[in-house]
Design an enzyme around this catalytic site. Structure first.
Site, PDB file in Angstrom:
ATOM      1  N   CYS A  86      -5.737 -27.730 -15.043  1.00  0.00           N
ATOM      2  CA  CYS A  86      -4.544 -27.063 -14.402  1.00  0.00           C
ATOM      3  C   CYS A  86      -3.355 -27.409 -15.350  1.00  0.00           C
ATOM      4  O   CYS A  86      -3.319 -26.503 -16.407  1.00  0.00           O
ATOM      5  CB  CYS A  86      -4.195 -27.762 -12.966  1.00  0.00           C
ATOM      6  N   HIS A 173      -8.990 -27.140 -10.012  1.00  0.00           N
ATOM      7  CA  HIS A 173      -9.349 -28.762 -10.261  1.00  0.00           C
ATOM      8  C   HIS A 173     -10.803 -29.050  -9.712  1.00  0.00           C
ATOM      9  O   HIS A 173     -11.469 -28.939  -8.819  1.00  0.00           O
ATOM     10  CB  HIS A 173      -8.477 -29.014  -8.840  1.00  0.00           C
ATOM     11  N   GLU A 175     -12.312 -31.640  -9.917  1.00  0.00           N
ATOM     12  CA  GLU A 175     -12.394 -33.168  -9.495  1.00  0.00           C
ATOM     13  C   GLU A 175     -12.486 -32.961  -7.836  1.00  0.00           C
ATOM     14  O   GLU A 175     -12.876 -34.067  -7.362  1.00  0.00           O
ATOM     15  CB  GLU A 175     -11.320 -34.034  -9.809  1.00  0.00           C
TER      16      GLU A 175
END
EC number: 6.3.5.2
Length: 517
Positions: A86, A173, A175
Site C-alpha cells: 500500500c 493488504h 496481511e
C-alpha cells in the site's frame, strides 16, 4: 547442533498502518523471525540487523504531501528483496522514479485484482485474486525498470515488480484475512524470493528460550510474579524447564480474582507441575487500601502499588534471587519504545515495562519479549498448559477492581464473582464462549426493586457484557440469543442472593470502551 532461529530474518519498516503488527504476525506464522522498526531507522541499524528481506508497511499519510515518510535510501542500495504494501508500494514507486497521485476513485474494501504479468509473488496462484484495498492515492507511473503485474478496474498498477532486483509493490493488504490468498503471497516473498526456510517454530522457540535462560542466569535463583494469566504462566513453564527449583513464583491473591481462581492456580502450578510457589493471601490488605475510593484510575494505581509492595517484600526474603522473570511480550516492547522515543525500535533494548520498582537491583529475564500473544499461546500448548486457560478471554490487570464500579467491597466482589461464573458457564454450555471475543459481568453500585415469591426485595444490579472484535481497538456488542440471555438472567437472580436485576450492555466501541472502568 542447535538451530539459530534468528539466522534468517525479515525487517518490517512501519509507516503507521493499523495493520503493521499483523504483517509481522503473518511472517512469524510462515515460520520466519522478523522485527518491526520505525521507517526512519538509521542505515547502520539495518546493516547490523542484516535482513534477508525488507517489507515496507502501509501508512495513513500521502506520498504526494511534502515531508511525508520515505524509506531510507539504504533499503534500495542493500541488495536484499523489498516488498512494499500500500503506502510502502507508493513510496517505493516515487523514490525509484515513478509517480503517485491522489485518486478521484478511492478504493476501500474488496476488489478483484487481474494478474496480467508473470511474477514470483503470484507463484501457484490464479489470475484473478480477491483482495482488500484501503487507499486514496495510487501509482500512476511505475519506475522505468519495473513492470506491471496486476490491475483492478480503478487501479492501473495494483501490483508492480522488478524481478531482477526482487522488488515488489502491492496496492492491497496481503496481511489481512480479507485478501483470500494474501498469506500465500507473503510466503512466496519470504520463502521463495528471500530464501528463508521456516526455522521459527514453537518447538525451536522453546528450545532457544530455555537455552537463553540457562546461559543468562547460570546458577543464580530467579523470582517471578505469577498471576495465572497467559504470559506469566508461560514464563513460569519456560523458566522451570530451564532451571527447575531455582525458580520461585510469588502468587498474590488480591481478592479481586475470578471464582476459585486462586485455588486453580495453586492446583495447576503447585500440584500438577511442581513449581515452587509462595501463595500470599492479601485480600484484606487490598480491600483496606481501596476503602472509600471510587475513582477508577486511582483504584488502578492503588492495586498496582500494593502488589509491588507485596512483591518487593517477598523478594527480599529470597536472599539468593538475583533475577526477576517477567512476562513482557513484543507488543509491550514496541509500545514502551514508542512512548519513550516516538519510534517502534529496537527489541534488544531492555525496557522494564512491568511496573516493578527500579531499585530491586535484579537482572531481568524476559523470555517472551520477542513474541506476539498468539505465539505465546502456541508455545504454552507445547509446554503442556491447558487450552482453556491459554485461550481464556482477557481479564484486566486490576481484576474485579475495575469491574465493580465505584468503591470496592468484599460483598460486591463475592456477588460479582458468582454472577460472572454463571455467565461464563452458560456461554460454554451454549457453545458461545469461543464465538465472542470477550465476555464478563459488571457490578453496578445501584439497588433495584425485585419480586421474589410474595415479597419484594431491594438488591443490586449487574450488567452482562459481550463483544466481538478483531483487534480490541474497535468492537461490536455481541448479538447473543434472547433465550440465552434470559436463562443467564434467571440463573443469576435465583442463585445469587443479593442481585435483583440483570441488564445487557449493547454499546459498541467507540463510543464506549469494552471495560466499564
Amino acid at each position: 547442533m542447535t538451530t539459530n532461529i534468528h539466522d534468517q530474518r525479515i525487517l518490517i519498516l512501519d509507516f503507521g498502518s493499523q495493520y503493521t503488527q499483523l504483517v509481522a504476525r503473518r511472517i512469524r506464522e510462515i515460520g520466519v523471525y522478523c522485527e518491526l522498526w520505525s521507517w526512519d531507522v538509521e542505515e547502520s541499524d539495518i546493516r547490523d540487523f542484516n535482513p534477508d528481506g525488507i517489507i515496507l508497511s502501509g501508512g495513513p499519510e500521502s506520498v504526494t504531501e511534502e515531508n511525508s515518510p520515505r524509506a531510507p535510501q539504504y533499503v534500495f542500495d542493500s541488495g536484499v528483496p523489498v516488498f512494499g504494501v500500500c503506502y510502502g508500494m507508493q513510496t517505493m514507486a516515487e523514490q525509484l522514479g515513478g509517480k503517485v497521485a491522489t485518486s478521484t476513485e478511492r478504493e476501500f474494501g474488496y476488489a478483484a485484482v487481474q494478474v496480467t504479468g508473470e511474477s514470483a509473488l503470484f507463484k501457484d496462484l490464479e489470475a484473478t485474486q480477491d483482495v482488500w484495498m484501503s487507499h486514496g492515492d495510487k501509482v500512476v507511473e511505475i519506475p522505468s525498470d519495473f513492470v506491471k503485474i496486476a490491475e483492478t478496474e480503478t487501479c492501473p498498477y495494483a501490483v508492480m515488480a522488478n524481478e531482477e532486483k526482487k522488488y515488489y509493490g502491492v496496492q492491497f493488504h496481503p496481511e489481512v484475512t480479507h485478501t483470500k490468498n494474501g498469506m500465500k503471497m507473503l510466503e512466496n516473498f519470504v520463502l521463495n524470493v528471500c530464501g528463508c526456510e521456516g526455522l521459527w517454530t514453537s518447538a525451536s522457540i522453546i528450545e532457544d528460550a530455555v537455552a537463553r535462560i540457562k546461559e543468562q542466569v547460570g546458577d543464580d535463583e530467579v523470582i517471578l510474579g505469577l498471576s495465572g494469566g497467559v504470559d506469566s504462566s508461560v514464563v513460569a513453564m519456560l523458566a522451570h524447564r530451564a532451571i527447575g527449583d531455582k525458580l520461585t513464583c510469588v502468587f498474590v491473591d488480591n481478592g479481586l480474582l475470578r471464582l476459585n481462581e486462586a485455588d486453580q492456580v495453586m492446583e495447576m502450578f503447585g500440584n500438577k507441575f511442581g513449581l515452587n510457589i509462595i501463595h500470599v493471601n492479601a485480600e484484606q490488605r487490598f480491600l483496606d487500601a481501596l476503602e472509600g475510593e471510587s475513582d477508577p484510575e486511582v483504584k488502578r494505581k492503588i492495586i498496582g502499588h500494593v502488589f509491588v509492595d507485596i512483591f518487593d517484600e517477598e523478594s527480599k526474603k529470597l536472599k539468593n534471587a538475583k533475577w526477576l522473570a517477567q512476562g513482557t511480550i513484543y507488543p509491550d516492547v514496541i509500545e514502551s519504545a514508542a512512548s519513550k522515543t516516538g519510534k517502534a525500535h529496537v527489541i534488544k533494548s531492555h525496557h522494564n515495562v512491568g511496573g516493578l520498582p527500579d531499585d530491586m537491583e535484579m537482572g531481568l529475564v524476559e523470555p517472551l519479549r520477542e513474541l506476539f500473544k498468539d505465539e505465546v499461546r502456541k508455545i504454552g500448548l507445547e509446554l503442556g498448559l491447558p487450552y482453556n486457560m491459554l485461550y481464556r478471554h482477557p481479564f484486566p490487570g486490576p481484576g474485579l477492581g475495575v469491574r465493580v464500579l465505584g468503591e470496592i467491597k468484599k460483598e460486591y466482589c463475592d456477588l460479582l464473582r458468582r454472577a460472572d461464573a454463571i455467565f461464563i458457564e452458560e456461554l460454554h454450555n451454549a457453545d458461545l464462549y469461543n464465538k465472542v471475543s470477550q465476555a464478563f459481568t459488571v457490578f453496578l453500585p445501584v439497588r433495584s426493586v425485585g419480586v421474589m415469591g410474595d415479597g419484594r426485595k431491594y438488591d443490586w444490579v449487574v450488567s452482562l457484557r459481550a463483544v466481538e472484535t478483531i483487534d480490541f481497538m474497535t468492537a461490536h456488542w455481541a448479538h447473543l440469543p434472547y433465550d440465552f440471555l434470559g436463562k443467564v438472567s434467571n440463573r443469576i437472580i435465583n442463585e445469587v442472593n443479593g442481585i435483583s436485576r440483570v441488564v445487557y450492555d449493547i454499546s459498541g466501541k467507540p463510543p464506549a470502551t469494552i471495560e466499564w472502568e
